[in-house]
Write a protein that holds these residues in place. Structure first.
Motif, PDB file in Angstrom:
ATOM      1  N   VAL A  17     -12.818  -4.603   7.068  1.00  0.00           N
ATOM      2  CA  VAL A  17     -12.409  -4.019   5.791  1.00  0.00           C
ATOM      3  C   VAL A  17     -13.625  -3.730   4.916  1.00  0.00           C
ATOM      4  O   VAL A  17     -13.693  -2.684   4.268  1.00  0.00           O
ATOM      5  CB  VAL A  17     -11.389  -4.928   5.072  1.00  0.00           C
ATOM      6  N   ALA A  18     -14.599  -4.606   4.916  1.00  0.00           N
ATOM      7  CA  ALA A  18     -15.822  -4.352   4.141  1.00  0.00           C
ATOM      8  C   ALA A  18     -16.527  -3.095   4.637  1.00  0.00           C
ATOM      9  O   ALA A  18     -17.047  -2.308   3.851  1.00  0.00           O
ATOM     10  CB  ALA A  18     -16.755  -5.555   4.217  1.00  0.00           C
ATOM     11  N   ALA A  19     -16.513  -2.874   5.948  1.00  0.00           N
ATOM     12  CA  ALA A  19     -17.185  -1.715   6.530  1.00  0.00           C
ATOM     13  C   ALA A  19     -16.451  -0.415   6.226  1.00  0.00           C
ATOM     14  O   ALA A  19     -17.063   0.656   6.232  1.00  0.00           O
ATOM     15  CB  ALA A  19     -17.321  -1.892   8.040  1.00  0.00           C
ATOM     16  N   PRO A  64      -3.535  -3.482  -0.188  1.00  0.00           N
ATOM     17  CA  PRO A  64      -4.727  -4.212  -0.645  1.00  0.00           C
ATOM     18  C   PRO A  64      -5.638  -4.558   0.534  1.00  0.00           C
ATOM     19  O   PRO A  64      -5.157  -4.819   1.651  1.00  0.00           O
ATOM     20  CB  PRO A  64      -4.159  -5.491  -1.271  1.00  0.00           C
ATOM     21  N   PRO A  65      -6.956  -4.552   0.315  1.00  0.00           N
ATOM     22  CA  PRO A  65      -7.896  -4.857   1.399  1.00  0.00           C
ATOM     23  C   PRO A  65      -7.615  -6.183   2.095  1.00  0.00           C
ATOM     24  O   PRO A  65      -7.732  -6.274   3.318  1.00  0.00           O
ATOM     25  CB  PRO A  65      -9.260  -4.881   0.697  1.00  0.00           C
ATOM     26  N   ARG A  71      -3.960  -8.379   8.596  1.00  0.00           N
ATOM     27  CA  ARG A  71      -3.291  -7.713   9.730  1.00  0.00           C
ATOM     28  C   ARG A  71      -4.229  -7.610  10.926  1.00  0.00           C
ATOM     29  O   ARG A  71      -3.835  -7.879  12.059  1.00  0.00           O
ATOM     30  CB  ARG A  71      -2.835  -6.318   9.320  1.00  0.00           C
ATOM     31  N   TRP A  72      -5.481  -7.210  10.657  1.00  0.00           N
ATOM     32  CA  TRP A  72      -6.439  -7.090  11.762  1.00  0.00           C
ATOM     33  C   TRP A  72      -6.811  -8.460  12.308  1.00  0.00           C
ATOM     34  O   TRP A  72      -7.052  -8.606  13.501  1.00  0.00           O
ATOM     35  CB  TRP A  72      -7.667  -6.277  11.339  1.00  0.00           C
ATOM     36  N   VAL A 111     -12.538  -0.890  -3.285  1.00  0.00           N
ATOM     37  CA  VAL A 111     -11.809  -0.262  -2.195  1.00  0.00           C
ATOM     38  C   VAL A 111     -10.369  -0.148  -2.652  1.00  0.00           C
ATOM     39  O   VAL A 111      -9.731  -1.152  -2.925  1.00  0.00           O
ATOM     40  CB  VAL A 111     -11.877  -1.108  -0.895  1.00  0.00           C
ATOM     41  N   GLY A 112      -9.878   1.055  -2.782  1.00  0.00           N
ATOM     42  CA  GLY A 112      -8.476   1.250  -3.149  1.00  0.00           C
ATOM     43  C   GLY A 112      -8.093   0.579  -4.448  1.00  0.00           C
ATOM     44  O   GLY A 112      -6.987   0.123  -4.612  1.00  0.00           O
TER      45      GLY A 112
END
Length: 135
Positions: A17-19, A64-65, A71-72, A111-112
Motif C-alpha cells: 500500500v505504501a508503494a 482506506p489504505p 486484504r492483501w 493516499v485517497g
C-alpha cells in the motif's frame, strides 16, 4: 499459522500500500506478479489485475489504505500457507518496496484522503474520525 508468516504477510500488505503512491509501484507490482507467476501463469495475470484494482481503489479513496493492506495480508498468508517456499521471494519484494518508497520514519503522505505514517516497516493510518488505526 506461524507468527513469522503472519508478520511477513502483514509487512508485505503494508509495504504494498505504501508503494501504491510512490515511484516504487511498478517494481513492486511486477515483483509480486512474477512471484505469483511461479505458481502458474493464470495466477500472475489474476494478481496483476487485482493489484491494479487495489491501487485504483486506494488512490481514488474507495477504500482506506489500511483496509487494502489487510486484504492483501490475507492473500499473502493464504499464498504462504500453500507455498511456504515463496516466503523469501515475498520478503525480497518487501525490501525493494520499502527501500524505493524512501520515506523517513514519521513522514506523512496522502493516499485517497487518508494521512498515513510509514516508519519502522509499519503503517499507522488515521481514520476520518480522528482515531488511530493500528494494522
Amino acid at each position: 499459522m506461524d507468527p513469522m508468516v503472519i508478520t511477513l504477510a502483514r509487512q508485505a500488505g503494508q509495504a504494498l500500500v505504501a508503494a501504491m503512491a510512490s515511484d516504487a509501484w511498478l517494481a513492486v507490482r511486477d515483483g509480486l506478479t512474477r512471484l505469483y507467476g511461479r505458481m502458474g501463469e493464470s495466477r500472475a495475470a489474476e494478481v496483476a489485475n487485482a493489484l491494479e484494482d487495489s491501487r485504483r481503489t486506494v488512490l481514488e479513496g474507495g477504500s482506506p489504505p489500511e483496509v487494502v493492506a489487510t486484504r492483501w495480508q490475507g492473500r499473502f498468508e493464504a499464498m504462504l500457507e500453500v507455498y511456504p517456499e515463496q516466503s523469501e521471494g515475498l520478503r525480497e519484494v518487501i525490501v525493494r518496496a520499502t527501500s524505493e518508497v524512501d520515506v523517513d520514519p514519521g513522514q506523512q503522505f496522502r493516499v485517497g484522503g487518508a494521512a498515513t505514517v510509514l516508519g519502522n516497516s509499519q503503517i499507522i493510518a488515521h481514520n476520518s474520525g480522528g482515531g488511530t488505526i493500528w494494522p
